[in-house]
Design an enzyme around this catalytic site. Structure first.
Site, mmCIF file in Angstrom:
data_model
loop_
_atom_site.group_PDB
_atom_site.id
_atom_site.type_symbol
_atom_site.label_atom_id
_atom_site.label_comp_id
_atom_site.label_asym_id
_atom_site.label_seq_id
_atom_site.Cartn_x
_atom_site.Cartn_y
_atom_site.Cartn_z
ATOM 1 N N LYS A 214 21.335 23.132 39.900
ATOM 2 C CA LYS A 214 20.434 23.136 41.060
ATOM 3 C C LYS A 214 21.115 22.531 42.276
ATOM 4 O O LYS A 214 20.471 22.252 43.279
ATOM 5 C CB LYS A 214 19.154 22.350 40.719
ATOM 6 C CG LYS A 214 18.311 23.045 39.656
ATOM 7 C CD LYS A 214 17.022 22.301 39.386
ATOM 8 C CE LYS A 214 17.173 21.344 38.235
ATOM 9 N NZ LYS A 214 15.929 20.632 37.891
ATOM 10 N N HIS B 63 45.714 12.421 29.996
ATOM 11 C CA HIS B 63 44.869 12.506 28.793
ATOM 12 C C HIS B 63 45.166 11.222 27.998
ATOM 13 O O HIS B 63 45.876 11.244 26.991
ATOM 14 C CB HIS B 63 45.238 13.761 28.008
ATOM 15 C CG HIS B 63 44.248 14.161 26.954
ATOM 16 N ND1 HIS B 63 43.236 13.339 26.513
ATOM 17 C CD2 HIS B 63 44.129 15.327 26.250
ATOM 18 C CE1 HIS B 63 42.543 13.985 25.569
ATOM 19 N NE2 HIS B 63 43.055 15.178 25.402
ATOM 20 N N ARG C 29 35.606 14.939 30.552
ATOM 21 C CA ARG C 29 36.734 15.878 30.698
ATOM 22 C C ARG C 29 36.426 16.788 31.874
ATOM 23 O O ARG C 29 35.323 17.332 31.973
ATOM 24 C CB ARG C 29 36.933 16.710 29.435
ATOM 25 C CG ARG C 29 37.916 17.852 29.656
ATOM 26 C CD ARG C 29 38.312 18.531 28.382
ATOM 27 N NE ARG C 29 39.202 17.688 27.584
ATOM 28 C CZ ARG C 29 39.871 18.110 26.528
ATOM 29 N NH1 ARG C 29 39.771 19.367 26.136
ATOM 30 N NH2 ARG C 29 40.653 17.294 25.844
ATOM 31 N N ARG D 206 38.856 18.904 19.522
ATOM 32 C CA ARG D 206 39.309 17.617 18.993
ATOM 33 C C ARG D 206 38.736 16.419 19.745
ATOM 34 O O ARG D 206 38.144 15.513 19.147
ATOM 35 C CB ARG D 206 40.846 17.527 19.052
ATOM 36 C CG ARG D 206 41.568 18.182 17.920
ATOM 37 C CD ARG D 206 42.889 18.726 18.405
ATOM 38 N NE ARG D 206 42.610 19.926 19.151
ATOM 39 C CZ ARG D 206 42.534 21.134 18.591
ATOM 40 N NH1 ARG D 206 42.807 21.274 17.319
ATOM 41 N NH2 ARG D 206 42.206 22.194 19.295
ATOM 42 N N THR D 207 38.925 16.417 21.057
ATOM 43 C CA THR D 207 38.568 15.217 21.827
ATOM 44 C C THR D 207 37.059 14.989 21.791
ATOM 45 O O THR D 207 36.581 13.887 21.522
ATOM 46 C CB THR D 207 39.057 15.370 23.282
ATOM 47 O OG1 THR D 207 40.411 15.820 23.250
ATOM 48 C CG2 THR D 207 38.972 14.057 24.032
HETATM 49 N N1 CP Z 1 44.295 17.784 22.205
HETATM 50 C C1 CP Z 1 43.113 18.088 22.780
HETATM 51 O O1 CP Z 1 42.736 17.552 23.821
HETATM 52 O O2 CP Z 1 42.389 19.026 22.093
HETATM 53 P P1 CP Z 1 40.972 19.578 22.552
HETATM 54 O O3 CP Z 1 41.188 20.369 23.824
HETATM 55 O O4 CP Z 1 40.497 20.435 21.404
HETATM 56 O O5 CP Z 1 40.072 18.402 22.817
#
Ligand code: CP
Length: 306
Positions: A77, A127, A99, A49-50
């Protein structure tokens, strides 16, 4: 607003402006406000999603994306992550969406670059864009945020979504209650947040189920999934007892048959796929604010190519 690392950096006005812009983007999902800009996505943990909604957001607004692949990069490396983001900054990217599994990494990286960084999920801490898209979903369901009761149910301890919600929602006048196994509740509760029984949580306006984060637990910490569902799952029977106006949310991905029954994902009160739709609009708004440093929400600016 020149980065988004924690929701605690956002003022109430900024949250309102992002939600207003995101609502506008739901109605106007194509534009040119990010034309000539390049956004690098650096994902060190899995995401559907993100990652793809950020990519959709950039492309819908006329920008371009670079998708960093850790396994084929010079990290292999021995290059540090700090040098990696400095390298991408030197190339001229306009923002980085990151992320990572490590708590605190976003702040560390933000100290070595000037380019805007957006937290796309950091360890168990935050998040922020998921929090904002959840707020947009709640606002669209109830017409307001102030006074809405939100029950976060399940694995609060390992949930970065819960981390952002606990930081921001009370500041917006929302009431948070937590339900779940005591081992998965935070040691310290922020002001205005309370622990409640599962039965009480089911009376909330927003019943938000949290994924059991298996990947953040040792073998010994993993629950018996059937017993967990019995105690804390949003089963078909429990969903039938929610208040008629209540909505069901889950940040996804869902463990069907563990924290939520498969049938409940498609329950008439479920907003789970609406959350995903709202995620693209929120990420458009966040990118516009971070890269363009704020934009008017009115259509005249859009028509003028802002
Ligand atoms: N909700 C969410 O962060 O989903 P993903 O891990 O698929 O990005």
């Amino acid at each position: 607003m020149k980065r988004l690392i924690s929701v605690s950096e956002l003022t109430k006005d900024e949250v309102e402006a992002i939600l207003e812009r995101a609502a506008y983007r739901l109605e106007h999902p194509v534009g040119q406000s990010l034309a000539q800009t390049v956004v690098a996505n650096l994902f060190f943990e899995p995401s559907t999603r993100t990652r793809f909604s950020f990519e959709m957001a950039v492309k819908r607004l006329g920008g371009e994306t670079l998708n960093f692949q850790p396994a084929t990069s010079s990290l292999e490396k021995g290059e540090s992550l700090e040098d990696t983001v400095r390298t991408l900054e030197a190339m001229g990217v306009d923002a980085m969406v990151i992320r990572h599994a490590e708590n605190g990494i976003m702040r560390r990286l933000s100290e070595v670059v000037q380019v805007p960084l957006i937290n796309a999920g950091e360890g168990t801490s935050e998040h922020p864009t998921q929090c904002l898209l959840d707020l947009l979903t709640i606002q669209r369901a109830f017409g307001r945020l102030n006074g809405i009761q939100v029950a976060l149910i399940g694995d609060v301890l390992h949930s970065r979504v819960a981390g952002s919600h606990l930081n921001l929602l009370p500041q917006l006048g929302m009431e948070i209650m937590l339900a779940g196994p005591s081992a998965w509740m935070p040691e310290k509760l922020p002001a205005g947040v309370r622990l409640v029984s599962m039965e009480r949580a089911l009376q909330a306006d927003v019943v938000m189920m949290l994924r059991v984060q298996k990947e953040r637990m040792s073998e010994a910490e993993l629950p018996d999934y059937s017993a967990y569902r019995e105690a804390y799952g949003l089963t078909v029977e429990r969903a039938s007892r929610l208040k008629p106006h209540a909505i069901i949310m889950h940040p996804s991905p869902v463990n069907r048959g563990v924290e939520i029954d498969g049938e409940v994902v498609d329950h008439p009160q479920s907003r789970i796929f609406e959350q995903v739709r709202n995620g693209v609009a929120v990420r458009m708004a966040v990118l516009e604010f971070v890269i363009k440093r704020g934009l008017s929400t009115n259509v005249c600016h859009e028509a003028a190519g802002v």
